[in-house]
Scaffold this active site. Structure first.
Site, PDB file in Angstrom:
ATOM      1  CE  LYS A  20       3.592   2.888   9.941  1.00  0.00           C
ATOM      2  NZ  LYS A  20       3.093   4.241   9.901  1.00  0.00           N
ATOM      3  N   GLY A  63       6.662   4.447   4.020  1.00  0.00           N
ATOM      4  CA  GLY A  63       6.891   5.700   4.717  1.00  0.00           C
ATOM      5  C   GLY A  63       8.315   5.735   5.229  1.00  0.00           C
ATOM      6  CG  ASN A  64      10.572   9.227   6.722  1.00  0.00           C
ATOM      7  OD1 ASN A  64      11.496   9.014   5.952  1.00  0.00           O
ATOM      8  ND2 ASN A  64      10.048  10.419   6.911  1.00  0.00           N
ATOM      9  N   GLY A  88       8.701   2.635   7.838  1.00  0.00           N
ATOM     10  CA  GLY A  88       8.411   1.270   7.433  1.00  0.00           C
ATOM     11  C   GLY A  88       7.507   1.209   6.224  1.00  0.00           C
ATOM     12  CG  LEU A 101      -2.036  -1.043   1.209  1.00  0.00           C
ATOM     13  CD1 LEU A 101      -2.784  -1.030   2.532  1.00  0.00           C
ATOM     14  CD2 LEU A 101      -2.990  -0.833   0.040  1.00  0.00           C
ATOM     15  CG  ASP A 147       3.315  11.805  11.816  1.00  0.00           C
ATOM     16  OD1 ASP A 147       3.664  12.855  11.234  1.00  0.00           O
ATOM     17  OD2 ASP A 147       3.667  10.676  11.444  1.00  0.00           O
ATOM     18  CB  VAL A 202       1.228   0.319   5.008  1.00  0.00           C
ATOM     19  CG1 VAL A 202      -0.170  -0.173   5.352  1.00  0.00           C
ATOM     20  CG2 VAL A 202       1.725   1.281   6.080  1.00  0.00           C
TER      21      VAL A 202
HETATM   22  P1  ATP Z   1       5.576   8.802   7.138  1.00  0.00           P
HETATM   23  O1  ATP Z   1       6.332   7.540   7.305  1.00  0.00           O
HETATM   24  O2  ATP Z   1       6.443   9.963   6.819  1.00  0.00           O
HETATM   25  O3  ATP Z   1       4.656   9.055   8.288  1.00  0.00           O
HETATM   26  P2  ATP Z   1       3.380   7.809   5.537  1.00  0.00           P
HETATM   27  O4  ATP Z   1       2.298   8.146   6.519  1.00  0.00           O
HETATM   28  O5  ATP Z   1       3.029   7.983   4.090  1.00  0.00           O
HETATM   29  O6  ATP Z   1       4.671   8.671   5.798  1.00  0.00           O
HETATM   30  P3  ATP Z   1       3.138   5.068   6.345  1.00  0.00           P
HETATM   31  O7  ATP Z   1       2.422   5.437   7.591  1.00  0.00           O
HETATM   32  O8  ATP Z   1       4.134   3.972   6.414  1.00  0.00           O
HETATM   33  O9  ATP Z   1       3.898   6.339   5.750  1.00  0.00           O
HETATM   34  O10 ATP Z   1       2.038   4.705   5.265  1.00  0.00           O
HETATM   35  C1  ATP Z   1       2.360   4.443   3.935  1.00  0.00           C
HETATM   36  C2  ATP Z   1       1.118   4.556   3.060  1.00  0.00           C
HETATM   37  O11 ATP Z   1       0.264   3.442   3.291  1.00  0.00           O
HETATM   38  C3  ATP Z   1       0.251   5.777   3.371  1.00  0.00           C
HETATM   39  O12 ATP Z   1       0.653   6.875   2.595  1.00  0.00           O
HETATM   40  C4  ATP Z   1      -1.145   5.316   3.020  1.00  0.00           C
HETATM   41  O13 ATP Z   1      -1.451   5.684   1.705  1.00  0.00           O
HETATM   42  C5  ATP Z   1      -1.081   3.812   3.143  1.00  0.00           C
HETATM   43  N1  ATP Z   1      -1.836   3.355   4.342  1.00  0.00           N
HETATM   44  C6  ATP Z   1      -1.435   3.438   5.626  1.00  0.00           C
HETATM   45  N2  ATP Z   1      -2.334   2.925   6.477  1.00  0.00           N
HETATM   46  C7  ATP Z   1      -3.365   2.491   5.707  1.00  0.00           C
HETATM   47  C8  ATP Z   1      -4.637   1.857   5.985  1.00  0.00           C
HETATM   48  N3  ATP Z   1      -5.015   1.576   7.237  1.00  0.00           N
HETATM   49  N4  ATP Z   1      -5.450   1.569   4.948  1.00  0.00           N
HETATM   50  C9  ATP Z   1      -5.080   1.878   3.684  1.00  0.00           C
HETATM   51  N5  ATP Z   1      -3.908   2.466   3.353  1.00  0.00           N
HETATM   52  C10 ATP Z   1      -3.045   2.770   4.343  1.00  0.00           C
HETATM   53 MG    MG Z   2       1.432   7.117   8.115  1.00  0.00          MG
END
Ligand code: ATP
Ligand code: MG
Length: 328
Positions: free
Chosen positions: A37, A17-18, A20, A14, A130, A22
């Protein structure tokens, strides 16, 4: 009953991010679709266990504006957090796909985030820490929910925020080393709302201050530590190299503002606004302005913002989010 990795089948990546990545997964025994995640944590087993214990608070977080929690487990060397899957993804992905978000939707987002923040703080004394478009999720039922809030102090300590390739939603007082409060989340909300309404991160090149006083900056920032004051003077070449490597890409901007320029800009320059004047409803402009008061003393808390006129409007506005969700 306990969630374990063997019971989860990967369906789709999906996002990254920084901290990890998802994945969309299926919990085979129940057929439940979840978002898993995976957080890489460089910490002792005892610290990992402590994090896992702290994450259990999420079981008690029940609100229509907060992502549901299925469970967390250690899968060496990672911690896996399983949560509700939101099939329309995060709001940053949505605006990057469809362009600027309708201001009535942005109003609904503001309302949902404030309700979520108020719930977290009033019921659990949790500060999100955040808020940004990638942590605001949307589904095809038209629901808006927040995720990735700071439940675990140990988890917050274990992940160093790296700024490489990222934008910052950090409030001026946080950049200057003050503690997080609910009002820091309000600033982050204000920046996020402008980003959604304009379809781009609001700090753009034409607002950038000149960088003649650029100081050295580590590539990482430890939460709770002040950013400024520890800087060492480097050669001009060093600064240029550093600036390039820490470049923050700003959508719509002609060039790149370094992370330090951006942080200095947030501290020293007037806050961003919903512009141009008159493009958006007055009530929306006023709301965003009160989120982005630079002095946290006068900035309102989430609960106080919920009674502003734009939120009253958003509550009664009959914009159909479910129908909107079916358009992309
Ligand atoms: P950062 O690590 O800087 O906080 P981020 O929020 O984009 O950035 P992650 O929290 O690892 O990083 O999430 C990565 C991506 O996964 C998100 O941008 C989002 O689009 C998707 N995502 C996260 N959680 C969900 C979820 N519960 N359902 C659907 N998509 C999700
Ligand atoms: Mg996030």
């Amino acid at each position: 009953e306990d969630l374990k990795n063997e019971d989860l089948k990967d369906i789709q990546e999906l996002g990254q991010g920084n901290g990890g990545s998802v994945k969309k997964v299926e919990h085979i025994p129940t057929g439940t679709i979840m978002a898993k995640k995976i957080v890489l944590i460089d910490a002792k087993p005892s610290v990992r266990k402590q994090i896992l214990r702290e994450l259990q608070i999420m079981h008690d977080c029940n609100s229509p504006y907060i992502i549901s929690f299925y469970g967390a487990f250690i899968s060496d060397p990672n911690i896996c957090i399983c949560m509700e899957y939101m099939d329309k993804g995060s709001l940053d992905g949505i605006y990057k796909k469809i362009g600027p978000i309708d201001i009535d939707v942005v109003g609904k987002v503001a309302l949902a985030v404030l309700e979520g923040l108020t719930y977290l703080y009033d019921v659990h004394r949790i500060i999100h820490r955040d808020i940004k478009p990638s942590n605001i999720l949307f589904n095809s039922k038209g629901q808006i929910k927040i995720c990735d809030f700071g439940v675990s102090g140990e988890l917050i300590n274990s992940i160093a925020d790296t700024f490489v390739g990222t934008s910052t939603y950090m409030s001026p007082e946080r950049i200057q080393g003050a503690q997080y409060t609910v009002k820091s989340d309000v600033w982050s909300l204000g920046v996020s709302l402008i980003e959604l309404a304009l379809g781009r991160f609001p700090f753009s090149e034409d607002q950038a201050s000149d960088d003649s006083d650029l100081e050295d900056l580590q590539g990482t920032l430890s939460p709770g530590k002040p950013m400024f004051g520890a800087g060492q003077r480097n050669s001009k070449e060093d600064k240029d190299r550093k600036r390039k490597s820490m470049g923050v890409s700003l959508q719509g901007g002609a060039r790149t503002m370094s992370i330090l320029e951006l942080l200095q800009h947030i501290v020293n320059e007037p806050a961003p606004r919903l512009l141009p004047e008159g493009r958006f409803p007055k009530a929306a402009e006023e709301f965003v302005d009160s989120c982005l008061l630079k002095d946290p003393e006068v900035r309102k808390a989430p609960k106080e913002l919920l009674v502003l006129p734009w939120m009253e409007h958003s509550r009664t506005c009959n914009f159909d989010l479910e129908a909107w969700a079916s358009t992309f």
